[in-house]
Design a protein around this motif. Structure first.
Motif, PDB file in Angstrom:
ATOM      1  N   THR A  50      38.952   9.794   7.392  1.00  0.00           N
ATOM      2  CA  THR A  50      37.515   9.543   7.267  1.00  0.00           C
ATOM      3  C   THR A  50      36.688  10.677   7.863  1.00  0.00           C
ATOM      4  OG1 THR A  50      37.898   7.146   7.314  1.00  0.00           O
ATOM      5  CG2 THR A  50      35.674   7.896   7.838  1.00  0.00           C
ATOM      6  N   MET A  51      37.274  11.402   8.829  1.00  0.00           N
ATOM      7  CA  MET A  51      36.516  12.449   9.522  1.00  0.00           C
ATOM      8  C   MET A  51      35.852  13.441   8.572  1.00  0.00           C
ATOM      9  SD  MET A  51      36.545  11.712  12.669  1.00  0.00           S
ATOM     10  CE  MET A  51      37.448  10.695  13.839  1.00  0.00           C
ATOM     11  N   PRO A  52      36.569  14.005   7.580  1.00  0.00           N
ATOM     12  CA  PRO A  52      35.884  14.971   6.692  1.00  0.00           C
ATOM     13  C   PRO A  52      34.733  14.367   5.899  1.00  0.00           C
ATOM     14  CG  PRO A  52      38.266  15.192   6.510  1.00  0.00           C
ATOM     15  CD  PRO A  52      38.000  13.942   7.285  1.00  0.00           C
ATOM     16  N   PHE A  53      34.701  13.048   5.741  1.00  0.00           N
ATOM     17  CA  PHE A  53      33.615  12.406   4.994  1.00  0.00           C
ATOM     18  C   PHE A  53      32.369  12.192   5.846  1.00  0.00           C
ATOM     19  CE2 PHE A  53      37.249  11.427   2.389  1.00  0.00           C
ATOM     20  CZ  PHE A  53      36.757  11.444   1.090  1.00  0.00           C
ATOM     21  N   VAL A  54      32.504  12.099   7.146  1.00  0.00           N
ATOM     22  CA  VAL A  54      31.335  11.874   8.012  1.00  0.00           C
ATOM     23  C   VAL A  54      30.796  13.174   8.588  1.00  0.00           C
ATOM     24  CG1 VAL A  54      32.115   9.550   8.614  1.00  0.00           C
ATOM     25  CG2 VAL A  54      32.809  11.455  10.041  1.00  0.00           C
ATOM     26  N   THR A  74      40.912  14.585 -10.053  1.00  0.00           N
ATOM     27  CA  THR A  74      39.697  13.946 -10.577  1.00  0.00           C
ATOM     28  C   THR A  74      38.507  14.020  -9.641  1.00  0.00           C
ATOM     29  OG1 THR A  74      40.348  11.781  -9.677  1.00  0.00           O
ATOM     30  CG2 THR A  74      41.083  12.325 -11.911  1.00  0.00           C
ATOM     31  N   MET A  75      38.720  14.290  -8.360  1.00  0.00           N
ATOM     32  CA  MET A  75      37.621  14.248  -7.392  1.00  0.00           C
ATOM     33  C   MET A  75      37.376  15.624  -6.790  1.00  0.00           C
ATOM     34  SD  MET A  75      36.469  11.152  -7.294  1.00  0.00           S
ATOM     35  CE  MET A  75      36.968   9.559  -7.931  1.00  0.00           C
ATOM     36  N   ASP A  76      36.108  15.886  -6.539  1.00  0.00           N
ATOM     37  CA  ASP A  76      35.733  17.107  -5.829  1.00  0.00           C
ATOM     38  C   ASP A  76      35.286  16.720  -4.417  1.00  0.00           C
ATOM     39  OD1 ASP A  76      35.196  19.731  -5.269  1.00  0.00           O
ATOM     40  OD2 ASP A  76      33.178  19.691  -6.152  1.00  0.00           O
ATOM     41  N   GLY A  77      36.146  15.941  -3.764  1.00  0.00           N
ATOM     42  CA  GLY A  77      35.808  15.445  -2.443  1.00  0.00           C
ATOM     43  C   GLY A  77      36.325  16.352  -1.344  1.00  0.00           C
ATOM     44  N   PRO A  78      36.049  15.993  -0.099  1.00  0.00           N
ATOM     45  CA  PRO A  78      36.505  16.814   1.024  1.00  0.00           C
ATOM     46  C   PRO A  78      38.027  16.868   1.090  1.00  0.00           C
ATOM     47  CG  PRO A  78      34.843  15.210   1.717  1.00  0.00           C
ATOM     48  CD  PRO A  78      35.263  14.831   0.336  1.00  0.00           C
ATOM     49  N   GLY A  79      38.554  18.008   1.489  1.00  0.00           N
ATOM     50  CA  GLY A  79      39.982  18.118   1.736  1.00  0.00           C
ATOM     51  C   GLY A  79      40.345  17.608   3.128  1.00  0.00           C
ATOM     52  N   GLN A  80      41.637  17.527   3.373  1.00  0.00           N
ATOM     53  CA  GLN A  80      42.133  17.041   4.661  1.00  0.00           C
ATOM     54  C   GLN A  80      42.859  18.182   5.389  1.00  0.00           C
ATOM     55  OE1 GLN A  80      41.514  14.067   5.921  1.00  0.00           O
ATOM     56  NE2 GLN A  80      40.474  13.300   4.082  1.00  0.00           N
ATOM     57  N   PRO A  81      42.659  18.292   6.710  1.00  0.00           N
ATOM     58  CA  PRO A  81      43.360  19.364   7.435  1.00  0.00           C
ATOM     59  C   PRO A  81      44.877  19.170   7.457  1.00  0.00           C
ATOM     60  CG  PRO A  81      42.239  17.871   8.958  1.00  0.00           C
ATOM     61  CD  PRO A  81      41.790  17.497   7.588  1.00  0.00           C
ATOM     62  N   LEU A  82      45.332  17.928   7.360  1.00  0.00           N
ATOM     63  CA  LEU A  82      46.769  17.631   7.344  1.00  0.00           C
ATOM     64  C   LEU A  82      47.042  16.508   6.340  1.00  0.00           C
ATOM     65  CD1 LEU A  82      47.806  17.650  11.119  1.00  0.00           C
ATOM     66  CD2 LEU A  82      48.584  19.241   9.362  1.00  0.00           C
ATOM     67  N   PRO A  83      48.202  16.551   5.669  1.00  0.00           N
ATOM     68  CA  PRO A  83      48.566  15.446   4.764  1.00  0.00           C
ATOM     69  C   PRO A  83      49.147  14.271   5.545  1.00  0.00           C
ATOM     70  CG  PRO A  83      50.252  17.138   4.705  1.00  0.00           C
ATOM     71  CD  PRO A  83      49.176  17.648   5.619  1.00  0.00           C
ATOM     72  N   TYR A  84      48.292  13.542   6.260  1.00  0.00           N
ATOM     73  CA  TYR A  84      48.748  12.507   7.180  1.00  0.00           C
ATOM     74  C   TYR A  84      49.627  11.461   6.495  1.00  0.00           C
ATOM     75  CZ  TYR A  84      44.757  14.431   9.752  1.00  0.00           C
ATOM     76  OH  TYR A  84      43.870  15.264  10.374  1.00  0.00           O
ATOM     77  N   GLN A  85      49.178  10.979   5.323  1.00  0.00           N
ATOM     78  CA  GLN A  85      49.919   9.915   4.652  1.00  0.00           C
ATOM     79  C   GLN A  85      51.326  10.373   4.293  1.00  0.00           C
ATOM     80  OE1 GLN A  85      47.002  11.353   3.874  1.00  0.00           O
ATOM     81  NE2 GLN A  85      45.681   9.985   2.687  1.00  0.00           N
ATOM     82  N   GLY A  86      51.435  11.563   3.722  1.00  0.00           N
ATOM     83  CA  GLY A  86      52.755  12.071   3.351  1.00  0.00           C
ATOM     84  C   GLY A  86      53.655  12.290   4.544  1.00  0.00           C
TER      85      GLY A  86
END
Length: 382
Positions: free
Chosen positions: A33-37, A86-98
């Motif tokens: 959620t951090m990159p979204f806020v 499909t999305m042009d949203g914020p990226g994540q610094p780490l692939p936490y889920q994977g």
């Protein structure tokens, strides 16, 4: 105190795996959620709710990571690929889920699933990097973090297996301890009761007053055995409910034990250790059981008329001697001496001591000689 708290937390986690997985999913959700806020640069499109919803969809499967780790990994990869395409949203610094999925598969899944996961990562990671930055730096970093997650998962599996082995060993040691305690209690009580019962008919005919004393001794010995067994069963119930162990016998109860043996017809002389220094509870219980078992062997096997119990303490060492004037345990003609003498040696070894059993001085009688380090026992009891 901190170690105990960590152990309690691990026990709680093992008892509530679903709650742990839900908490982990919430933690990952907070991270993504951090990159979204955080405000994005003006040249980039603002984050949208659909992008955030799809990001949440990549986290939700983590709740079932233990039950179906491969399925969860595939769901996370599919949702992540859909987000990137499909999305042009914020990226994540780490692939936490994977990373969570890979760690879980490495720790819990069978070998074939781990092999399939490695193959998927060798395809999925380069494709993801190509869709994102197409840089060798990101590719190297991604392979490193996924490899580290896999290694830590295997280490977790190895630690859990080692803990399981140690738990099984601890259970085996506890079963052996309980077996020794019950052997000592029952063997001692039954031996004295047999001796008194065999002497009872003779005493009834020749000395009625001695017969009454014999029956009183049988009753007292039986009650004492029942009390000790009841206390041991209470220990087992307490251990099952986390209540701990109840007090073990100590040297203060030794005179009563010797009185019961004397009531059976064996003259016992007691020479206690000089000095007021007390022994740790575990060591005192061991000394009591050693004397009890040694006298039980005397009553059952030796045909002795007298015995001596001597306890000496000097130079950081406690010496326990039980000597009789009989013939010793009967081990010939295919008849084993039983578990009593072996139990004495096991008890001594558990405290870092030694035990010697065999004929007494000049080959007369039989003796049990046990040496125990007192100082080590004191430090261990603190």
């Amino acid at each position: 105190m901190r170690i105990r708290g960590v152990a309690q937390a691990r026990e709680w986690g093992a008892a509530h795996p679903g709650a742990v997985d839900a908490g982990l999913a919430l933690l990952v959700q907070a991270a993504v959620t951090m990159p979204f806020v955080v405000p994005r640069p003006p040249e980039l499109e603002p984050a949208t709710w659909p992008a955030y919803g799809l990001t949440t969809l990549t986290v939700l499967p983590l709740v079932w990571r233990r039950r179906a780790p491969m399925a969860v990994l595939l769901a996370v990869l599919a949702a992540s690929a859909l987000y990137q395409l499909t999305m042009d949203g914020p990226g994540q610094p780490l692939p936490y889920q994977g990373l969570v999925c890979v760690h879980t598969i490495a720790a819990l899944a069978p070998a074939w699933q781990r092999a399939v996961t490695a193959g998927l990562l060798l395809v999925a990671v380069p494709v993801s990097v190509w869709l994102n930055t197409r840089s060798a730096r990101e590719l190297t970093f991604s392979l490193f973090v996924f490899g580290a997650a896999y290694v830590f998962g295997r280490l977790t599996d190895a630690r859990q297996r080692a803990h399981l082995v140690e738990s099984e060993r601890a259970a085996a040691r506890e079963r052996a301890r309980i077996a020794r305690e019950m052997h000592d209690i029952l063997s001692h009580a039954v031996s004295l009761m047999i001796v008194q019962a065999e002497a009872g008919p003779v005493a009834v005919r020749k000395a009625p007053e001695r017969a009454e004393a014999a029956f009183d001794a049988i009753s007292a010995t039986g009650r004492d055995a029942m009390d000790q067994l009841r206390r041991m069963l209470g220990v087992l119930r307490d251990d099952d409910t986390g209540g701990g162990r109840s007090p073990q016998p100590d040297l203060g109860e030794l005179p009563a034990l010797l009185d019961r043996v004397r009531a059976g017809g064996l003259a016992v002389r007691y020479e206690p250790a000089a000095g007021p220094a007390a022994l740790p509870a575990a060591l005192a219980a061991t000394v009591y059981r050693i004397v009890q078992e040694a006298l039980t062997n005397t009553v059952r096997h030796s045909g002795a008329r007298s015995a001596t119990v001597r306890i000496e303490r000097a130079a950081g060492r406690l010496t326990v001697l039980v000597r009789d004037d009989g013939r010793g345990p009967a081990t010939g003609a295919g008849r084993p001496a039983g578990h009593g003498l072996a139990g004495i040696k096991e008890r001594a070894a558990a405290h870092g001591g030694s035990a010697r059993v065999g004929p007494g001085p000049d080959g007369r009688g039989f003796e049990v000689l046990v040496a125990l380090p007192v100082q080590d026992a004191v430090e261990a009891g603190r």
